[in-house]
Scaffold this motif. Structure first.
Motif, PDB file in Angstrom:
ATOM      1  N   ALA A 119     -12.975   4.717   7.723  1.00  0.00           N
ATOM      2  CA  ALA A 119     -13.656   3.824   6.553  1.00  0.00           C
ATOM      3  C   ALA A 119     -14.397   4.499   5.444  1.00  0.00           C
ATOM      4  CB  ALA A 119     -14.009   2.665   6.985  1.00  0.00           C
ATOM      5  N   ASP A 120     -14.935   5.502   5.824  1.00  0.00           N
ATOM      6  CA  ASP A 120     -15.772   6.333   4.739  1.00  0.00           C
ATOM      7  C   ASP A 120     -14.866   6.741   3.569  1.00  0.00           C
ATOM      8  OD1 ASP A 120     -18.126   5.870   6.108  1.00  0.00           O
ATOM      9  OD2 ASP A 120     -18.074   7.799   7.166  1.00  0.00           O
ATOM     10  N   ARG A 121     -13.712   7.261   3.985  1.00  0.00           N
ATOM     11  CA  ARG A 121     -12.782   7.877   2.989  1.00  0.00           C
ATOM     12  C   ARG A 121     -11.728   7.040   2.514  1.00  0.00           C
ATOM     13  NH1 ARG A 121     -10.695  13.183   4.869  1.00  0.00           N
ATOM     14  NH2 ARG A 121     -10.077  13.460   2.688  1.00  0.00           N
ATOM     15  N   SER A 122     -11.167   5.925   3.202  1.00  0.00           N
ATOM     16  CA  SER A 122     -10.300   5.181   2.710  1.00  0.00           C
ATOM     17  C   SER A 122     -10.341   3.735   3.564  1.00  0.00           C
ATOM     18  CB  SER A 122      -8.897   5.843   3.377  1.00  0.00           C
ATOM     19  OG  SER A 122      -8.924   5.698   4.872  1.00  0.00           O
ATOM     20  N   THR A 123      -9.705   2.818   2.689  1.00  0.00           N
ATOM     21  CA  THR A 123      -9.628   1.479   3.339  1.00  0.00           C
ATOM     22  C   THR A 123      -8.207   0.947   3.272  1.00  0.00           C
ATOM     23  OG1 THR A 123     -10.027   0.362   1.244  1.00  0.00           O
ATOM     24  CG2 THR A 123     -12.019   0.876   2.615  1.00  0.00           C
ATOM     25  N   ALA A 124      -8.081  -0.148   3.825  1.00  0.00           N
ATOM     26  CA  ALA A 124      -6.545  -0.746   3.675  1.00  0.00           C
ATOM     27  C   ALA A 124      -6.618  -2.080   3.929  1.00  0.00           C
ATOM     28  CB  ALA A 124      -5.711  -0.069   4.760  1.00  0.00           C
ATOM     29  N   GLY A 125      -5.834  -2.938   3.583  1.00  0.00           N
ATOM     30  CA  GLY A 125      -5.583  -4.266   3.703  1.00  0.00           C
ATOM     31  C   GLY A 125      -4.084  -4.903   3.898  1.00  0.00           C
ATOM     32  N   VAL A 126      -3.926  -5.926   4.660  1.00  0.00           N
ATOM     33  CA  VAL A 126      -2.594  -6.297   4.712  1.00  0.00           C
ATOM     34  C   VAL A 126      -2.610  -7.784   4.754  1.00  0.00           C
ATOM     35  CG1 VAL A 126      -0.973  -6.691   6.834  1.00  0.00           C
ATOM     36  CG2 VAL A 126      -2.144  -4.515   6.768  1.00  0.00           C
ATOM     37  N   SER A 127      -1.341  -8.068   3.998  1.00  0.00           N
ATOM     38  CA  SER A 127      -1.241  -9.457   3.678  1.00  0.00           C
ATOM     39  C   SER A 127       0.200 -10.018   3.762  1.00  0.00           C
ATOM     40  CB  SER A 127      -1.907  -9.886   2.219  1.00  0.00           C
ATOM     41  OG  SER A 127      -1.074  -9.194   1.219  1.00  0.00           O
ATOM     42  N   ARG A 128       0.614 -11.269   3.843  1.00  0.00           N
ATOM     43  CA  ARG A 128       2.020 -11.625   3.814  1.00  0.00           C
ATOM     44  C   ARG A 128       2.133 -12.910   3.100  1.00  0.00           C
ATOM     45  NH1 ARG A 128       4.827 -15.343   6.520  1.00  0.00           N
ATOM     46  NH2 ARG A 128       2.875 -16.147   7.806  1.00  0.00           N
ATOM     47  N   THR A 129       3.282 -13.113   2.675  1.00  0.00           N
ATOM     48  CA  THR A 129       3.738 -14.271   1.885  1.00  0.00           C
ATOM     49  C   THR A 129       5.140 -14.343   2.309  1.00  0.00           C
ATOM     50  OG1 THR A 129       2.168 -13.609  -0.019  1.00  0.00           O
ATOM     51  CG2 THR A 129       3.735 -15.377  -0.365  1.00  0.00           C
ATOM     52  N   ASP A 130       5.466 -15.387   2.874  1.00  0.00           N
ATOM     53  CA  ASP A 130       6.636 -15.783   3.297  1.00  0.00           C
ATOM     54  C   ASP A 130       7.240 -14.542   4.046  1.00  0.00           C
ATOM     55  OD1 ASP A 130       8.975 -17.487   3.687  1.00  0.00           O
ATOM     56  OD2 ASP A 130       9.669 -17.126   1.936  1.00  0.00           O
ATOM     57  N   THR A 131       8.445 -13.926   3.345  1.00  0.00           N
ATOM     58  CA  THR A 131       9.011 -12.920   3.834  1.00  0.00           C
ATOM     59  C   THR A 131       8.757 -11.565   3.564  1.00  0.00           C
ATOM     60  OG1 THR A 131      10.736 -12.938   2.160  1.00  0.00           O
ATOM     61  CG2 THR A 131      11.272 -14.143   3.989  1.00  0.00           C
ATOM     62  N   ARG A 132       7.514 -11.435   2.746  1.00  0.00           N
ATOM     63  CA  ARG A 132       7.140 -10.199   2.296  1.00  0.00           C
ATOM     64  C   ARG A 132       5.726  -9.759   2.826  1.00  0.00           C
ATOM     65  NH1 ARG A 132       7.271  -9.332  -4.016  1.00  0.00           N
ATOM     66  NH2 ARG A 132       9.347  -9.163  -3.314  1.00  0.00           N
ATOM     67  N   VAL A 133       5.588  -8.479   3.220  1.00  0.00           N
ATOM     68  CA  VAL A 133       4.353  -7.810   3.889  1.00  0.00           C
ATOM     69  C   VAL A 133       3.853  -6.982   2.633  1.00  0.00           C
ATOM     70  CG1 VAL A 133       3.344  -6.501   5.670  1.00  0.00           C
ATOM     71  CG2 VAL A 133       4.932  -8.363   6.162  1.00  0.00           C
ATOM     72  N   ALA A 134       2.379  -7.040   2.641  1.00  0.00           N
ATOM     73  CA  ALA A 134       1.818  -5.976   1.707  1.00  0.00           C
ATOM     74  C   ALA A 134       0.852  -5.074   2.271  1.00  0.00           C
ATOM     75  CB  ALA A 134       1.552  -7.089   0.219  1.00  0.00           C
ATOM     76  N   VAL A 135       0.737  -3.936   2.111  1.00  0.00           N
ATOM     77  CA  VAL A 135      -0.276  -3.011   2.516  1.00  0.00           C
ATOM     78  C   VAL A 135      -0.632  -2.441   1.329  1.00  0.00           C
ATOM     79  CG1 VAL A 135      -0.733  -1.080   4.085  1.00  0.00           C
ATOM     80  CG2 VAL A 135       1.010  -2.600   4.824  1.00  0.00           C
ATOM     81  N   ASP A 136      -2.196  -2.612   1.186  1.00  0.00           N
ATOM     82  CA  ASP A 136      -2.779  -1.944   0.258  1.00  0.00           C
ATOM     83  C   ASP A 136      -3.699  -0.851   0.812  1.00  0.00           C
ATOM     84  OD1 ASP A 136      -1.969  -3.408  -2.260  1.00  0.00           O
ATOM     85  OD2 ASP A 136      -2.738  -4.884  -0.888  1.00  0.00           O
ATOM     86  N   VAL A 137      -3.868   0.384   0.332  1.00  0.00           N
ATOM     87  CA  VAL A 137      -4.334   1.469   0.949  1.00  0.00           C
ATOM     88  C   VAL A 137      -5.302   1.999  -0.430  1.00  0.00           C
ATOM     89  CG1 VAL A 137      -4.491   3.883   2.042  1.00  0.00           C
ATOM     90  CG2 VAL A 137      -2.630   2.124   2.466  1.00  0.00           C
ATOM     91  N   ALA A 138      -6.474   2.503  -0.190  1.00  0.00           N
ATOM     92  CA  ALA A 138      -7.258   3.052  -1.308  1.00  0.00           C
ATOM     93  C   ALA A 138      -8.194   4.267  -0.644  1.00  0.00           C
ATOM     94  CB  ALA A 138      -8.232   2.002  -1.793  1.00  0.00           C
ATOM     95  N   ALA A 139      -8.311   5.246  -1.344  1.00  0.00           N
ATOM     96  CA  ALA A 139      -9.105   6.255  -0.755  1.00  0.00           C
ATOM     97  C   ALA A 139      -9.843   6.901  -1.737  1.00  0.00           C
ATOM     98  CB  ALA A 139      -8.024   7.205  -0.333  1.00  0.00           C
ATOM     99  N   ASP A 140     -10.874   8.093  -1.304  1.00  0.00           N
ATOM    100  CA  ASP A 140     -11.726   8.731  -2.086  1.00  0.00           C
ATOM    101  C   ASP A 140     -10.956   9.796  -2.885  1.00  0.00           C
ATOM    102  OD1 ASP A 140     -13.658   6.910  -2.014  1.00  0.00           O
ATOM    103  OD2 ASP A 140     -14.834   8.395  -0.159  1.00  0.00           O
ATOM    104  N   ASP A 141      -9.884  10.445  -2.115  1.00  0.00           N
ATOM    105  CA  ASP A 141      -9.369  11.620  -2.662  1.00  0.00           C
ATOM    106  C   ASP A 141      -7.943  11.395  -2.323  1.00  0.00           C
ATOM    107  OD1 ASP A 141      -9.070  13.047   0.062  1.00  0.00           O
ATOM    108  OD2 ASP A 141     -11.075  12.561   0.204  1.00  0.00           O
ATOM    109  N   LEU A 142      -7.133  12.182  -2.846  1.00  0.00           N
ATOM    110  CA  LEU A 142      -5.530  12.464  -2.512  1.00  0.00           C
ATOM    111  C   LEU A 142      -5.275  12.649  -1.095  1.00  0.00           C
ATOM    112  CD1 LEU A 142      -4.330  13.724  -6.030  1.00  0.00           C
ATOM    113  CD2 LEU A 142      -4.126  11.382  -5.251  1.00  0.00           C
ATOM    114  N   VAL A 143      -5.877  13.632  -0.413  1.00  0.00           N
ATOM    115  CA  VAL A 143      -5.811  14.180   0.784  1.00  0.00           C
ATOM    116  C   VAL A 143      -6.084  12.648   1.777  1.00  0.00           C
ATOM    117  CG1 VAL A 143      -6.523  15.367   3.007  1.00  0.00           C
ATOM    118  CG2 VAL A 143      -6.362  16.481   0.500  1.00  0.00           C
ATOM    119  N   ALA A 144      -7.111  12.095   1.717  1.00  0.00           N
ATOM    120  CA  ALA A 144      -7.056  10.810   2.455  1.00  0.00           C
ATOM    121  C   ALA A 144      -6.052   9.577   2.168  1.00  0.00           C
ATOM    122  CB  ALA A 144      -8.729  10.356   2.321  1.00  0.00           C
TER     123      ALA A 144
END
Length: 90
Positions: A38-63
């Motif tokens: 969690a120090d370098r990246s975070t993520a979230g998951v959500s769903r709407t009907d038939t769609r699942v969304a995953v959002d990923v954020a990070a401090d750097d491209l490697v993470a």
């Protein structure tokens, strides 16, 4: 969407044939939120009907790449176990 101070982000979206398929995958991968570095990246998951969304954020491209690879693997394994396949939208 993930709300964070991270500089880099990616939004993934997976469409499933049924809402039940999407619900199975969403529930399976949601337990992984906050399990990565969690120090370098975070993520979230959500769903709407038939769609699942995953959002990923990070401090750097490697993470970001590491987080992206992890989340794609989590979704893939969940799909295999659930016996469904998504149409990857982004």
């Amino acid at each position: 969407p993930v709300v964070s101070q991270h500089v880099h982000s990616v939004a993934l979206s997976f469409d499933y044939p049924t809402a039940d398929d999407a619900r199975l995958v969403e529930r399976a991968v949601r337990v992984e939120v906050d399990q990565l570095d969690a120090d370098r990246s975070t993520a979230g998951v959500s769903r709407t009907d038939t769609r699942v969304a995953v959002d990923v954020a990070a401090d750097d491209l490697v993470a970001l790449r590491a987080g992206l690879n992890s989340w794609l693997r989590y979704v893939s394994v969940a799909e295999q176990v659930a016996g469904c396949e998504s149409t990857r939208l982004s």
